[in-house]
Design an enzyme around this catalytic site. Structure first.
Site, PDB file in Angstrom:
ATOM      1  N   LYS A  41       0.840  -1.213   0.000  1.00 32.56           N
ATOM      2  CA  LYS A  41       0.000   0.000   0.000  1.00 32.56           C
ATOM      3  C   LYS A  41       0.873   1.261   0.000  1.00 32.56           C
ATOM      4  O   LYS A  41       0.605   2.198  -0.734  1.00 32.56           O
ATOM      5  CB  LYS A  41      -0.922   0.036   1.237  1.00 32.56           C
ATOM      6  CG  LYS A  41      -1.923  -1.098   1.306  1.00 32.56           C
ATOM      7  CD  LYS A  41      -2.939  -0.895   2.423  1.00 32.56           C
ATOM      8  CE  LYS A  41      -2.359  -0.932   3.824  1.00 32.56           C
ATOM      9  NZ  LYS A  41      -1.779  -2.244   4.203  1.00 32.56           N
TER      10      LYS A  41
ATOM     11  N   ARG B 212      -9.525   0.944   9.606  1.00 36.31           N
ATOM     12  CA  ARG B 212      -9.182  -0.466   9.781  1.00 36.31           C
ATOM     13  C   ARG B 212     -10.311  -1.248  10.437  1.00 36.31           C
ATOM     14  O   ARG B 212     -10.161  -2.424  10.695  1.00 36.31           O
ATOM     15  CB  ARG B 212      -7.942  -0.587  10.644  1.00 36.31           C
ATOM     16  CG  ARG B 212      -6.660  -0.825   9.838  1.00 36.31           C
ATOM     17  CD  ARG B 212      -5.536  -0.868  10.818  1.00 36.31           C
ATOM     18  NE  ARG B 212      -4.409  -1.666  10.459  1.00 36.31           N
ATOM     19  CZ  ARG B 212      -3.293  -1.188   9.926  1.00 36.31           C
ATOM     20  NH1 ARG B 212      -3.207   0.061   9.577  1.00 36.31           N
ATOM     21  NH2 ARG B 212      -2.272  -1.984   9.741  1.00 36.31           N
TER      22      ARG B 212
ATOM     23  N   ARG C  46      11.800  -8.119   5.985  1.00 38.70           N
ATOM     24  CA  ARG C  46      12.000  -6.672   5.928  1.00 38.70           C
ATOM     25  C   ARG C  46      13.015  -6.210   6.971  1.00 38.70           C
ATOM     26  O   ARG C  46      12.984  -6.660   8.113  1.00 38.70           O
ATOM     27  CB  ARG C  46      10.645  -5.995   6.172  1.00 38.70           C
ATOM     28  CG  ARG C  46      10.636  -4.509   6.026  1.00 38.70           C
ATOM     29  CD  ARG C  46       9.312  -4.040   5.488  1.00 38.70           C
ATOM     30  NE  ARG C  46       8.320  -3.935   6.563  1.00 38.70           N
ATOM     31  CZ  ARG C  46       7.064  -3.527   6.349  1.00 38.70           C
ATOM     32  NH1 ARG C  46       6.654  -3.220   5.132  1.00 38.70           N
ATOM     33  NH2 ARG C  46       6.222  -3.461   7.351  1.00 38.70           N
TER      34      ARG C  46
ATOM     35  N   ARG D 176      12.030  -4.691  12.646  1.00 40.71           N
ATOM     36  CA  ARG D 176      11.096  -4.041  13.575  1.00 40.71           C
ATOM     37  C   ARG D 176      10.384  -5.097  14.410  1.00 40.71           C
ATOM     38  O   ARG D 176      10.131  -6.201  13.934  1.00 40.71           O
ATOM     39  CB  ARG D 176      10.035  -3.255  12.781  1.00 40.71           C
ATOM     40  CG  ARG D 176      10.544  -1.930  12.322  1.00 40.71           C
ATOM     41  CD  ARG D 176       9.526  -1.086  11.576  1.00 40.71           C
ATOM     42  NE  ARG D 176       8.210  -1.644  11.418  1.00 40.71           N
ATOM     43  CZ  ARG D 176       7.406  -1.336  10.402  1.00 40.71           C
ATOM     44  NH1 ARG D 176       7.787  -0.503   9.468  1.00 40.71           N
ATOM     45  NH2 ARG D 176       6.207  -1.867  10.334  1.00 40.71           N
TER      46      ARG D 176
ATOM     47  N   ARG E  25      -1.063  -9.860  13.096  1.00 40.57           N
ATOM     48  CA  ARG E  25      -1.509  -8.724  12.272  1.00 40.57           C
ATOM     49  C   ARG E  25      -2.398  -9.212  11.133  1.00 40.57           C
ATOM     50  O   ARG E  25      -3.387  -8.561  10.789  1.00 40.57           O
ATOM     51  CB  ARG E  25      -0.297  -7.977  11.694  1.00 40.57           C
ATOM     52  CG  ARG E  25       0.447  -7.166  12.739  1.00 40.57           C
ATOM     53  CD  ARG E  25       1.809  -6.732  12.255  1.00 40.57           C
ATOM     54  NE  ARG E  25       1.757  -5.674  11.258  1.00 40.57           N
ATOM     55  CZ  ARG E  25       2.807  -5.304  10.526  1.00 40.57           C
ATOM     56  NH1 ARG E  25       3.963  -5.907  10.665  1.00 40.57           N
ATOM     57  NH2 ARG E  25       2.684  -4.328   9.651  1.00 40.57           N
TER      58      ARG E  25
HETATM   59  P1  AMP Z   1       0.857  -0.472   9.507  1.00 49.51           P
HETATM   60  O1  AMP Z   1       2.231   0.061   9.268  1.00 49.51           O
HETATM   61  O2  AMP Z   1      -0.197   0.292   8.775  1.00 49.51           O
HETATM   62  O3  AMP Z   1       0.743  -1.965   9.305  1.00 49.51           O
HETATM   63  O4  AMP Z   1       0.554  -0.202  11.054  1.00 49.51           O
HETATM   64  C1  AMP Z   1       1.372  -0.714  12.073  1.00 49.51           C
HETATM   65  C2  AMP Z   1       0.591  -0.845  13.362  1.00 49.51           C
HETATM   66  O5  AMP Z   1       0.075   0.428  13.752  1.00 49.51           O
HETATM   67  C3  AMP Z   1      -0.638  -1.751  13.288  1.00 49.51           C
HETATM   68  O6  AMP Z   1      -0.311  -3.104  13.482  1.00 49.51           O
HETATM   69  C4  AMP Z   1      -1.501  -1.186  14.424  1.00 49.51           C
HETATM   70  O7  AMP Z   1      -1.026  -1.619  15.687  1.00 49.51           O
HETATM   71  C5  AMP Z   1      -1.226   0.294  14.319  1.00 49.51           C
HETATM   72  N1  AMP Z   1      -2.199   0.966  13.422  1.00 49.51           N
HETATM   73  C6  AMP Z   1      -1.952   1.555  12.220  1.00 49.51           C
HETATM   74  N2  AMP Z   1      -3.077   2.092  11.709  1.00 49.51           N
HETATM   75  C7  AMP Z   1      -4.062   1.841  12.606  1.00 49.51           C
HETATM   76  C8  AMP Z   1      -5.460   2.120  12.670  1.00 49.51           C
HETATM   77  N3  AMP Z   1      -6.088   2.762  11.665  1.00 49.51           N
HETATM   78  N4  AMP Z   1      -6.159   1.696  13.747  1.00 49.51           N
HETATM   79  C9  AMP Z   1      -5.550   1.055  14.753  1.00 49.51           C
HETATM   80  N5  AMP Z   1      -4.256   0.740  14.764  1.00 49.51           N
HETATM   81  C10 AMP Z   1      -3.497   1.122  13.711  1.00 49.51           C
END
Ligand code: AMP
Length: 185
Positions: free
Chosen positions: A16, A91, A130, A164, A175
């Protein structure tokens, strides 16, 4: 009204962020990546970041009350007037409703939602391999698909590369479960 207001949907590791950057270059819009915003808060040691970190490390969603205000404010900011591309939000159904309400209050609407679909096994391989630069987290590598010239060292600034916490295999599996149960359209 010619503004382009987009949301990108898809599992973690689908690409994305990469596609969002391409769209941002081709159209006038700001890229709002919620995961990146949260990681910046964690790195700053802010109260919001401290609250968010334990959920992120566990692969769980950060509670809506932590994230919804942050994102609806960001969408309402001046530089997002010409258009925005939301990456990582909404989400779940509550976040989608909060976004719809915030846009309606500004007499704005979504132009389109883009969905990227990728099988789980490929996502696990992509995310687990990664590695990111400790100095600049936008310097991203992959042990198999995009390795640095010298193992464990960033090509761009010579800093150390790390995995990370949320890219550890156990967290990745969680996730993906969270994506399938709460986010997937
Ligand atoms: P991402 O890089 O988008 O996969 O986000 C990493 C982490 O941030 C996720 O696993 C969640 O813990 C948190 N996160 C990101 N966006 C959201 C959201 N819209 N709502 C809740 N948690 C989020």
């Amino acid at each position: 009204m010619s503004e382009l207001n987009l949301i990108m949907l898809g599992p973690p590791g689908a690409g994305k962020g990469t596609q969002a950057e391409r769209l941002r270059e081709d159209f006038v819009l700001v890229h709002i990546a919620t995961g990146d915003m949260l990681r910046a808060e964690v790195a700053d040691g802010s109260e919001l970041g401290t609250q968010a970190k334990r959920y992120m490390d566990a692969g769980e969603l950060v509670p809506d009350e932590v994230i919804v205000g942050m994102i609806t404010n960001r969408v309402a900011a001046d530089d997002a007037r010409a258009g925005f591309l939301l990456d990582g939000f909404p989400r779940n159904a509550e976040q989608a409703q909060a976004l719809a309400d915030a846009l309606a209050a500004m007499s704005r609407r979504l132009t389109a939602a883009l969905l990227i679909e990728v099988p789980d096994e490929i996502l696990v391989r992509r995310l687990a391999g990664r590695r990111v630069c400790v100095k600049n987290p936008t310097h991203i590598y992959h042990v198999e698909f995009d390795p640095p010239k010298h193992e464990g060292v960033c090509d761009q600034d010579g800093a150390r590369l790390i995995q990370r916490d949320d890219d550890k295999e156990e967290t990745i599996r969680r996730r993906l479960q969270v994506y399938h149960s709460q986010t997937e359209p």
